[in-house]
Design a protein around this motif. Structure first.
Motif, PDB file in Angstrom:
ATOM      1  N   MET A 153       3.830  17.680  -7.284  1.00  0.00           N
ATOM      2  CA  MET A 153       4.872  16.754  -6.832  1.00  0.00           C
ATOM      3  C   MET A 153       4.219  15.390  -6.681  1.00  0.00           C
ATOM      4  SD  MET A 153       7.202  18.343  -3.808  1.00  0.00           S
ATOM      5  CE  MET A 153       6.349  19.773  -3.186  1.00  0.00           C
ATOM      6  N   TYR A 154       4.235  14.616  -7.731  1.00  0.00           N
ATOM      7  CA  TYR A 154       3.610  13.304  -7.671  1.00  0.00           C
ATOM      8  C   TYR A 154       4.407  12.384  -6.765  1.00  0.00           C
ATOM      9  CZ  TYR A 154       0.849  14.891 -11.598  1.00  0.00           C
ATOM     10  OH  TYR A 154      -0.003  15.597 -12.405  1.00  0.00           O
ATOM     11  N   ASN A 155       3.733  11.381  -6.223  1.00  0.00           N
ATOM     12  CA  ASN A 155       4.420  10.376  -5.415  1.00  0.00           C
ATOM     13  C   ASN A 155       5.404   9.617  -6.302  1.00  0.00           C
ATOM     14  OD1 ASN A 155       3.030  10.882  -2.994  1.00  0.00           O
ATOM     15  ND2 ASN A 155       1.289   9.700  -3.713  1.00  0.00           N
ATOM     16  N   ARG A 156       6.553   9.321  -5.737  1.00  0.00           N
ATOM     17  CA  ARG A 156       7.582   8.570  -6.462  1.00  0.00           C
ATOM     18  C   ARG A 156       7.831   7.257  -5.749  1.00  0.00           C
ATOM     19  NH1 ARG A 156      12.172  12.916  -7.538  1.00  0.00           N
ATOM     20  NH2 ARG A 156      13.101  11.524  -6.059  1.00  0.00           N
ATOM     21  N   HIS A 157       8.696   6.458  -6.329  1.00  0.00           N
ATOM     22  CA  HIS A 157       8.982   5.135  -5.773  1.00  0.00           C
ATOM     23  C   HIS A 157       9.427   5.227  -4.315  1.00  0.00           C
ATOM     24  CE1 HIS A 157      11.270   1.524  -4.837  1.00  0.00           C
ATOM     25  NE2 HIS A 157      10.435   0.908  -5.667  1.00  0.00           N
ATOM     26  N   GLU A 158      10.233   6.217  -3.982  1.00  0.00           N
ATOM     27  CA  GLU A 158      10.719   6.371  -2.608  1.00  0.00           C
ATOM     28  C   GLU A 158       9.563   6.562  -1.622  1.00  0.00           C
ATOM     29  OE1 GLU A 158      11.928   8.722  -5.045  1.00  0.00           O
ATOM     30  OE2 GLU A 158      13.554   7.357  -5.569  1.00  0.00           O
ATOM     31  N   THR A 159       8.510   7.182  -2.098  1.00  0.00           N
ATOM     32  CA  THR A 159       7.361   7.461  -1.241  1.00  0.00           C
ATOM     33  C   THR A 159       6.563   6.195  -0.937  1.00  0.00           C
ATOM     34  OG1 THR A 159       7.200   9.595  -2.358  1.00  0.00           O
ATOM     35  CG2 THR A 159       5.368   8.974  -0.961  1.00  0.00           C
ATOM     36  N   VAL A 160       6.358   5.370  -1.953  1.00  0.00           N
ATOM     37  CA  VAL A 160       5.541   4.171  -1.770  1.00  0.00           C
ATOM     38  C   VAL A 160       6.352   2.963  -1.312  1.00  0.00           C
ATOM     39  CG1 VAL A 160       3.778   4.912  -3.384  1.00  0.00           C
ATOM     40  CG2 VAL A 160       5.676   3.526  -4.205  1.00  0.00           C
ATOM     41  N   ALA A 161       7.662   3.068  -1.268  1.00  0.00           N
ATOM     42  CA  ALA A 161       8.512   1.927  -0.905  1.00  0.00           C
ATOM     43  C   ALA A 161       8.264   1.441   0.522  1.00  0.00           C
ATOM     44  CB  ALA A 161       9.985   2.303  -1.083  1.00  0.00           C
ATOM     45  N   SER A 162       7.782   2.309   1.399  1.00  0.00           N
ATOM     46  CA  SER A 162       7.554   1.912   2.786  1.00  0.00           C
ATOM     47  C   SER A 162       6.267   1.100   2.966  1.00  0.00           C
ATOM     48  CB  SER A 162       7.504   3.146   3.684  1.00  0.00           C
ATOM     49  OG  SER A 162       6.406   3.957   3.324  1.00  0.00           O
ATOM     50  N   PHE A 163       5.467   0.992   1.926  1.00  0.00           N
ATOM     51  CA  PHE A 163       4.212   0.248   2.001  1.00  0.00           C
ATOM     52  C   PHE A 163       4.423  -1.182   1.505  1.00  0.00           C
ATOM     53  CE2 PHE A 163       3.077   4.684   1.571  1.00  0.00           C
ATOM     54  CZ  PHE A 163       2.091   4.828   2.528  1.00  0.00           C
ATOM     55  N   THR A 164       3.624  -2.091   2.031  1.00  0.00           N
ATOM     56  CA  THR A 164       3.688  -3.472   1.567  1.00  0.00           C
ATOM     57  C   THR A 164       2.858  -3.614   0.296  1.00  0.00           C
ATOM     58  OG1 THR A 164       1.734  -4.187   2.784  1.00  0.00           O
ATOM     59  CG2 THR A 164       3.853  -4.296   3.948  1.00  0.00           C
ATOM     60  N   HIS A 165       3.128  -4.683  -0.435  1.00  0.00           N
ATOM     61  CA  HIS A 165       2.352  -4.941  -1.645  1.00  0.00           C
ATOM     62  C   HIS A 165       0.871  -5.107  -1.300  1.00  0.00           C
ATOM     63  CE1 HIS A 165       1.391  -6.268  -5.648  1.00  0.00           C
ATOM     64  NE2 HIS A 165       0.827  -7.369  -5.157  1.00  0.00           N
ATOM     65  N   GLU A 166       0.591  -5.738  -0.174  1.00  0.00           N
ATOM     66  CA  GLU A 166      -0.785  -5.935   0.270  1.00  0.00           C
ATOM     67  C   GLU A 166      -1.504  -4.606   0.475  1.00  0.00           C
ATOM     68  OE1 GLU A 166      -2.796  -7.717   4.226  1.00  0.00           O
ATOM     69  OE2 GLU A 166      -1.327  -9.036   3.249  1.00  0.00           O
ATOM     70  N   GLN A 167      -0.787  -3.595   1.002  1.00  0.00           N
ATOM     71  CA  GLN A 167      -1.384  -2.270   1.189  1.00  0.00           C
ATOM     72  C   GLN A 167      -1.585  -1.562  -0.146  1.00  0.00           C
ATOM     73  OE1 GLN A 167       1.743  -0.934   3.870  1.00  0.00           O
ATOM     74  NE2 GLN A 167       0.198  -0.555   5.464  1.00  0.00           N
ATOM     75  N   LEU A 168      -0.641  -1.717  -1.054  1.00  0.00           N
ATOM     76  CA  LEU A 168      -0.677  -0.979  -2.316  1.00  0.00           C
ATOM     77  C   LEU A 168      -1.648  -1.563  -3.332  1.00  0.00           C
ATOM     78  CD1 LEU A 168       3.130  -0.265  -2.790  1.00  0.00           C
ATOM     79  CD2 LEU A 168       1.383   1.277  -1.910  1.00  0.00           C
ATOM     80  N   VAL A 169      -1.908  -2.872  -3.266  1.00  0.00           N
ATOM     81  CA  VAL A 169      -2.749  -3.518  -4.264  1.00  0.00           C
ATOM     82  C   VAL A 169      -4.193  -3.009  -4.215  1.00  0.00           C
ATOM     83  CG1 VAL A 169      -3.508  -5.544  -2.936  1.00  0.00           C
ATOM     84  CG2 VAL A 169      -3.092  -5.732  -5.411  1.00  0.00           C
ATOM     85  N   LYS A 170      -4.595  -2.379  -3.128  1.00  0.00           N
ATOM     86  CA  LYS A 170      -5.954  -1.865  -2.973  1.00  0.00           C
ATOM     87  C   LYS A 170      -6.209  -0.608  -3.808  1.00  0.00           C
ATOM     88  CE  LYS A 170      -6.113  -3.476   1.788  1.00  0.00           C
ATOM     89  NZ  LYS A 170      -6.134  -3.062   3.188  1.00  0.00           N
ATOM     90  N   TYR A 171      -5.161  -0.018  -4.354  1.00  0.00           N
ATOM     91  CA  TYR A 171      -5.284   1.272  -5.027  1.00  0.00           C
ATOM     92  C   TYR A 171      -4.830   1.191  -6.471  1.00  0.00           C
ATOM     93  CZ  TYR A 171      -5.667   2.410  -0.166  1.00  0.00           C
ATOM     94  OH  TYR A 171      -6.069   2.427   1.137  1.00  0.00           O
ATOM     95  N   THR A 172      -5.394   2.059  -7.284  1.00  0.00           N
ATOM     96  CA  THR A 172      -4.998   2.107  -8.690  1.00  0.00           C
ATOM     97  C   THR A 172      -3.660   2.822  -8.816  1.00  0.00           C
ATOM     98  OG1 THR A 172      -6.044   4.241  -9.115  1.00  0.00           O
ATOM     99  CG2 THR A 172      -7.423   2.255  -9.382  1.00  0.00           C
ATOM    100  N   HIS A 173      -3.057   2.655  -9.967  1.00  0.00           N
ATOM    101  CA  HIS A 173      -1.789   3.337 -10.235  1.00  0.00           C
ATOM    102  C   HIS A 173      -1.970   4.851 -10.132  1.00  0.00           C
ATOM    103  CE1 HIS A 173       2.076   4.279 -11.937  1.00  0.00           C
ATOM    104  NE2 HIS A 173       1.507   4.918 -12.956  1.00  0.00           N
TER     105      HIS A 173
END
Length: 187
Positions: A153-173
């Motif tokens: 069950m891979y993460n989907r958009h709904e899962t990562v939507a609660s994070f800010t761009h600043e938090q997400l930019v630290k990680y690869t796709h």
């Protein structure tokens, strides 16, 4: 853990003061601690959840389970417990029970499409290290005429939507797709 044994404390006050008994107690205490630990290990080896390394080796030998170098004691206990939980009849409920044992209540989804003869099982990322065990269980329990589709069950958009761009930019796709996101909240 081993219980510390102080043999001198079982003696009378007069005996405790004699040098020879003090030395004798110091020499014999480690042997008693060893015996105490052996008794405790024997008791722990009676139950799958408390098996020691020696107990796991015995059960793995009996059940023909091959230990990997990367398997820790908890995972070895888990494999033994999974093997012990296998039993007939092979039914949908029994399969659900096996998946709950392997992955936990929220660690999977399962959809049976009767008309298509397909069983879809999705494993949560938290249980991805148990993927091969789930596949093995599926092959054992599911009839041969049903197509088994097991994946994560891979993460989907709904899962990562609660994070800010600043938090997400630290990680690869790839990390955002295939790793548990709870870990990122702590950063």
């Amino acid at each position: 853990m081993a219980k510390e044994v102080d043999l001198l404390s079982y003696q009378s006050k007069i005996i405790q003061e004699i040098r020879e008994f003090k030395v004798l107690s110091e020499v014999e205490s480690p042997q008693h601690e060893f015996v105490w630990q052996a008794v405790e290990d024997a008791i722990n080896d009676q139950f799958a959840n408390t098996l020691t390394d020696n107990g796991c080796k015995r059960w793995e030998s009996i059940m023909d389970i091959h230990k990997l170098d990367t398997d820790d004691l908890d995972f070895r206990r888990f494999r033994i417990l999974s093997k012990l939980n296998e039993r007939l009849p092979y039914s949908y409920r029994m399969l659900e029970l096996q998946l709950k044992t392997l992955c936990g209540d929220d660690g999977y989804t399962m959809v049976l499409k009767n008309n298509e003869y397909t069983l879809k099982v999705r494993i949560a990322l938290a249980s991805k290290n148990k993927y091969s065990d789930v596949e093995t269980t599926m092959r054992k329990y599911v009839p041969a005429n049903i197509i088994i589709d097991v994946s994560l069950m891979y993460n989907r958009h709904e899962t990562v939507a609660s994070f800010t761009h600043e938090q997400l930019v630290k990680y690869t796709h790839l990390q955002l797709r295939e790793e548990e996101l709870d870990v990122y909240h702590n950063n």
